[in-house]
Each structure stands twice: as C-alpha cells, then as structure tokens.
Design a protein around this motif. Sequence first.
Motif, PDB file in Angstrom:
ATOM      1  N   ALA A   1       0.803  -1.226   0.000  1.00 18.75           N
ATOM      2  CA  ALA A   1       0.000   0.000   0.000  1.00 18.75           C
ATOM      3  C   ALA A   1       0.834   1.273   0.000  1.00 18.75           C
ATOM      4  O   ALA A   1       0.296   2.352  -0.282  1.00 18.75           O
ATOM      5  CB  ALA A   1      -0.926   0.007   1.217  1.00 18.75           C
ATOM      6  N   VAL A   2       2.123   1.181   0.302  1.00 22.07           N
ATOM      7  CA  VAL A   2       2.933   2.389   0.494  1.00 22.07           C
ATOM      8  C   VAL A   2       2.898   3.301  -0.725  1.00 22.07           C
ATOM      9  O   VAL A   2       2.644   4.512  -0.620  1.00 22.07           O
ATOM     10  CB  VAL A   2       4.386   2.000   0.845  1.00 22.07           C
ATOM     11  N   TYR A   3       3.132   2.751  -1.900  1.00 18.36           N
ATOM     12  CA  TYR A   3       3.150   3.585  -3.108  1.00 18.36           C
ATOM     13  C   TYR A   3       1.770   4.164  -3.398  1.00 18.36           C
ATOM     14  O   TYR A   3       1.642   5.335  -3.777  1.00 18.36           O
ATOM     15  CB  TYR A   3       3.636   2.754  -4.301  1.00 18.36           C
ATOM     16  N   SER A   4       0.728   3.370  -3.212  1.00 20.91           N
ATOM     17  CA  SER A   4      -0.629   3.855  -3.484  1.00 20.91           C
ATOM     18  C   SER A   4      -1.019   4.970  -2.523  1.00 20.91           C
ATOM     19  O   SER A   4      -1.720   5.905  -2.907  1.00 20.91           O
ATOM     20  CB  SER A   4      -1.629   2.697  -3.376  1.00 20.91           C
ATOM     21  N   VAL A   5      -0.590   4.885  -1.270  1.00 20.80           N
ATOM     22  CA  VAL A   5      -0.866   5.967  -0.311  1.00 20.80           C
ATOM     23  C   VAL A   5      -0.291   7.277  -0.827  1.00 20.80           C
ATOM     24  O   VAL A   5      -0.953   8.326  -0.805  1.00 20.80           O
ATOM     25  CB  VAL A   5      -0.266   5.622   1.070  1.00 20.80           C
ATOM     26  N   ALA A   6       0.935   7.227  -1.310  1.00 21.20           N
ATOM     27  CA  ALA A   6       1.578   8.440  -1.809  1.00 21.20           C
ATOM     28  C   ALA A   6       0.850   9.009  -3.020  1.00 21.20           C
ATOM     29  O   ALA A   6       0.593  10.222  -3.092  1.00 21.20           O
ATOM     30  CB  ALA A   6       3.039   8.129  -2.162  1.00 21.20           C
ATOM     31  N   VAL A   7       0.478   8.152  -3.958  1.00 11.53           N
ATOM     32  CA  VAL A   7      -0.181   8.626  -5.179  1.00 11.53           C
ATOM     33  C   VAL A   7      -1.552   9.231  -4.871  1.00 11.53           C
ATOM     34  O   VAL A   7      -1.888  10.334  -5.326  1.00 11.53           O
ATOM     35  CB  VAL A   7      -0.318   7.463  -6.186  1.00 11.53           C
ATOM     36  N   ILE A   8      -2.357   8.529  -4.088  1.00  9.88           N
ATOM     37  CA  ILE A   8      -3.713   8.990  -3.800  1.00  9.88           C
ATOM     38  C   ILE A   8      -3.683  10.259  -2.954  1.00  9.88           C
ATOM     39  O   ILE A   8      -4.442  11.210  -3.207  1.00  9.88           O
ATOM     40  CB  ILE A   8      -4.520   7.883  -3.101  1.00  9.88           C
ATOM     41  N   ALA A   9      -2.835  10.302  -1.944  1.00 12.03           N
ATOM     42  CA  ALA A   9      -2.760  11.485  -1.077  1.00 12.03           C
ATOM     43  C   ALA A   9      -2.330  12.718  -1.863  1.00 12.03           C
ATOM     44  O   ALA A   9      -2.884  13.812  -1.685  1.00 12.03           O
ATOM     45  CB  ALA A   9      -1.787  11.232   0.073  1.00 12.03           C
ATOM     46  N   ARG A  10      -1.369  12.555  -2.738  1.00  7.67           N
ATOM     47  CA  ARG A  10      -0.889  13.696  -3.521  1.00  7.67           C
ATOM     48  C   ARG A  10      -1.963  14.217  -4.470  1.00  7.67           C
ATOM     49  O   ARG A  10      -2.168  15.434  -4.576  1.00  7.67           O
ATOM     50  CB  ARG A  10       0.354  13.270  -4.313  1.00  7.67           C
ATOM     51  N   LEU A  11      -2.655  13.320  -5.131  1.00 11.68           N
ATOM     52  CA  LEU A  11      -3.700  13.750  -6.060  1.00 11.68           C
ATOM     53  C   LEU A  11      -4.874  14.370  -5.311  1.00 11.68           C
ATOM     54  O   LEU A  11      -5.441  15.380  -5.753  1.00 11.68           O
ATOM     55  CB  LEU A  11      -4.176  12.563  -6.894  1.00 11.68           C
ATOM     56  N   LEU A  12      -5.273  13.780  -4.178  1.00 12.26           N
ATOM     57  CA  LEU A  12      -6.384  14.334  -3.404  1.00 12.26           C
ATOM     58  C   LEU A  12      -6.048  15.727  -2.910  1.00 12.26           C
ATOM     59  O   LEU A  12      -6.905  16.624  -2.919  1.00 12.26           O
ATOM     60  CB  LEU A  12      -6.703  13.407  -2.239  1.00 12.26           C
ATOM     61  N   ARG A  13      -4.831  15.935  -2.466  1.00 16.07           N
ATOM     62  CA  ARG A  13      -4.427  17.273  -2.015  1.00 16.07           C
ATOM     63  C   ARG A  13      -4.558  18.296  -3.140  1.00 16.07           C
ATOM     64  O   ARG A  13      -5.138  19.369  -2.964  1.00 16.07           O
ATOM     65  CB  ARG A  13      -2.985  17.229  -1.511  1.00 16.07           C
ATOM     66  N   SER A  14      -4.019  17.964  -4.315  1.00 17.03           N
ATOM     67  CA  SER A  14      -4.084  18.902  -5.445  1.00 17.03           C
ATOM     68  C   SER A  14      -5.519  19.173  -5.865  1.00 17.03           C
ATOM     69  O   SER A  14      -5.893  20.330  -6.123  1.00 17.03           O
ATOM     70  CB  SER A  14      -3.288  18.338  -6.629  1.00 17.03           C
ATOM     71  N   SER A  15      -6.330  18.117  -5.913  1.00 16.12           N
ATOM     72  CA  SER A  15      -7.724  18.284  -6.324  1.00 16.12           C
ATOM     73  C   SER A  15      -8.508  19.118  -5.322  1.00 16.12           C
ATOM     74  O   SER A  15      -9.299  19.987  -5.694  1.00 16.12           O
ATOM     75  CB  SER A  15      -8.368  16.906  -6.501  1.00 16.12           C
ATOM     76  N   LEU A  16      -8.288  18.880  -4.033  1.00 15.24           N
ATOM     77  CA  LEU A  16      -8.993  19.644  -3.004  1.00 15.24           C
ATOM     78  C   LEU A  16      -8.570  21.109  -3.005  1.00 15.24           C
ATOM     79  O   LEU A  16      -9.406  21.999  -2.799  1.00 15.24           O
ATOM     80  CB  LEU A  16      -8.731  19.029  -1.629  1.00 15.24           C
ATOM     81  N   ILE A  17      -7.295  21.371  -3.220  1.00  9.57           N
ATOM     82  CA  ILE A  17      -6.832  22.760  -3.274  1.00  9.57           C
ATOM     83  C   ILE A  17      -7.524  23.505  -4.403  1.00  9.57           C
ATOM     84  O   ILE A  17      -7.953  24.666  -4.241  1.00  9.57           O
ATOM     85  CB  ILE A  17      -5.303  22.794  -3.425  1.00  9.57           C
ATOM     86  N   ASP A  18      -7.671  22.871  -5.571  1.00  7.73           N
ATOM     87  CA  ASP A  18      -8.373  23.500  -6.688  1.00  7.73           C
ATOM     88  C   ASP A  18      -9.829  23.770  -6.341  1.00  7.73           C
ATOM     89  O   ASP A  18     -10.367  24.842  -6.642  1.00  7.73           O
ATOM     90  CB  ASP A  18      -8.289  22.618  -7.938  1.00  7.73           C
ATOM     91  N   VAL A  19     -10.475  22.789  -5.710  1.00  4.63           N
ATOM     92  CA  VAL A  19     -11.891  22.936  -5.385  1.00  4.63           C
ATOM     93  C   VAL A  19     -12.105  23.988  -4.306  1.00  4.63           C
ATOM     94  O   VAL A  19     -13.038  24.809  -4.383  1.00  4.63           O
ATOM     95  CB  VAL A  19     -12.484  21.582  -4.943  1.00  4.63           C
ATOM     96  N   LEU A  20     -11.242  24.005  -3.295  1.00  5.11           N
ATOM     97  CA  LEU A  20     -11.414  24.953  -2.189  1.00  5.11           C
ATOM     98  C   LEU A  20     -11.196  26.397  -2.611  1.00  5.11           C
ATOM     99  O   LEU A  20     -11.547  27.320  -1.867  1.00  5.11           O
ATOM    100  CB  LEU A  20     -10.448  24.603  -1.050  1.00  5.11           C
ATOM    101  N   GLY A  21     -10.639  26.622  -3.790  1.00  3.72           N
ATOM    102  CA  GLY A  21     -10.498  27.975  -4.313  1.00  3.72           C
ATOM    103  C   GLY A  21     -11.642  28.407  -5.198  1.00  3.72           C
ATOM    104  O   GLY A  21     -11.599  29.499  -5.784  1.00  3.72           O
TER     105      GLY A  21
END
Length: 324
Positions: free
Chosen positions: A198-218
């Motif tokens: 799961a280690v690699y998937s945690v990194a990929v999903i967390a990074r994408l969710l952060r970027s997507s949420l930052i776009d939405v929160l603006g």
Amino acid sequence: MTAPVTTATRPVARAGAGVLRVVVTKVLTAIVVLFFVATAAFLLVRLSGDPVKLILPPDATAAQEATLRASLGLDRPLITQYLDYLAGLPRLKLGTSLVYDQPVTDVLFSRVPATLELAGAALLVALALAVPAGTFAAMRRGRAGDSGVMAGVLVGQSTPAFWVGILLILIFAVQLKILPASGYGGIEHLILPAVTLAVYSVAVIARLLRSSLIDVLGSDFIRTAKAKGLSTGGIVLGHGMRNAALPVVTVVGLEVGSLLGGAILTEQVFSWPGLGRLTVEAIQNRDFPLVQAAVLFFAATFVIVNLLVDLSYTILDPRVRVTS
C-alpha cells in the motif's frame, strides 16, 4: 392509440443512445486491448527457451525430448498453436500446465483468492491513510503540516516495495517479534504484506487528493459557503470532497491494477501463495500456458477496472452525463 413523442423525450432518447454508444465503444476497445495482450503473451513467452529442457533430466535422449514435445503439442507449427490458443480464449480453455499437469484455469483460480485478499487489504490501508493525509495537507496548504505530508509522499513514491517489505520484516518480525515474517494464514500474516503493497498507493492517492482539493477549495461556491458561516470541516467534507472525487476515483481505479501487478514482488518477499508468486514460478519453469493465463488475468482485471471507472463518471459528475 400511440402516445405522441414530445420534444422533452427526444433529448432523453438521444442522451440514452449516446451513453449506450460510449459503453459499446469502450467495451469493444477493451476486447481489442485484451486481444493484443494475449498475442504478446503468446509470442514473448516462447522466446524464453524450451520447457522440455527443464522438465526432462539433463541426460535425456533426443527421442525422449521429441516424445515429450509431441505430447505437449510443442512440435506443431507456431501458427497452429496460436490459432488453437485464440480459439480457446472465449471458452477459458487455456490449456494444461506443463508443470502441474492440470488445467491452467484450475491452477490459476486456486491462487487468485490469496492475491485478491492481499490487494483488497492493501487498498483499504491505502485509502485509510491517503484520504486523511491528503485532506489534512490541503487544509494546511503552505504550512508545516502540508510540508510534512508532502515529504512523506515523496519518500513513499521513491521507495521500492521490496525494500519496504524487507525493512518491515527486520523491524516487526526480527527485532520486535510481534508479526510473522512470511506465510499465509490469519490477519497477522496479512498486515506486513498489505502495508508494503500500500505504500506507493498511499503516496499517489494522497498527492492527487491534495491537489484536487486545493483547486476545489479555491472555487466560488466554496467562498459562498464560507460566507454563509459554514465550518471549515463541513465545507471540506460536504462540498469539497464530492467535487474533488472524480480524479481521485480515476487514480484509485488505476491503483487497483497496480496493486495486483505490484503483488508479484510483495508475494515473493513474504512467500505469499498468490498469483504473483505463481507467475514468477511459471516464468522460471517456462510454463507457457500458465504464464499466458496469468498475464491475461492481470490485463483483464486492469481493463475491467478502468472500464468501470469510466462508467462511474456519469454518476459522480453530471457534466459527463450531459456530454455523453
């Protein structure tokens, strides 16, 4: 009397026909992809060597080799073997394992549950860690918490899975002696390989969710929600997550295929009796039918998951329904 067709029903009918056309196109594309994968698997495994040399002892005579090659059907022309192979695909008649002397599907399906168990557990671990981490980083953008999460993401994406597995074995199995180092059994045997995978998937999903949420929160609607006095947590969970879900669902779907493929190394490290370990053994033994079946399983799983992700867009994003 036949009810008249109103103008309101015509766009609905056209939209339904458009969605059906998209679904049919994607299904046909998936079939074509699987055909090319099957062809590549058939050709490439035959470049690895002659399985007869591995099955027979070193002192076998030429007559014994010829007899075994004929019994396995390897003395026939390559095009004949290929056509027979393609003819058996729709009926899941993938031949007999050269090593196990059993139908390939029986050998394959006996190992699939262990791999699905490992991949499913790894996906749950990845989501349980990545969603809170990505959300936390987005809400703390530019602060120490965001930097810490992104540093962890960078380490997770750049660390090989087999090294993570060996490190976890050294810490939790050798030093602390609280978890088994290998084997298949209860949940205690599942923890280390699931975390490793799961280690690699945690990194990929967390990074994408952060970027997507930052776009939405603006977005403007988020500012409107803040002006109404809604709490930050309510805004993020009630409005932000749903609008940020589409790219995350996409990458989660892709990660399902990656988890199944990545299970090959993880299963080797932890001696997990799954499909990945079986595939490695089949390659080493030049078990052509078994390798072909394993490659097809991985490819079919990846294609089907991607197809389901594409179709889920129509549920998560109304704009996709309108476009379709």
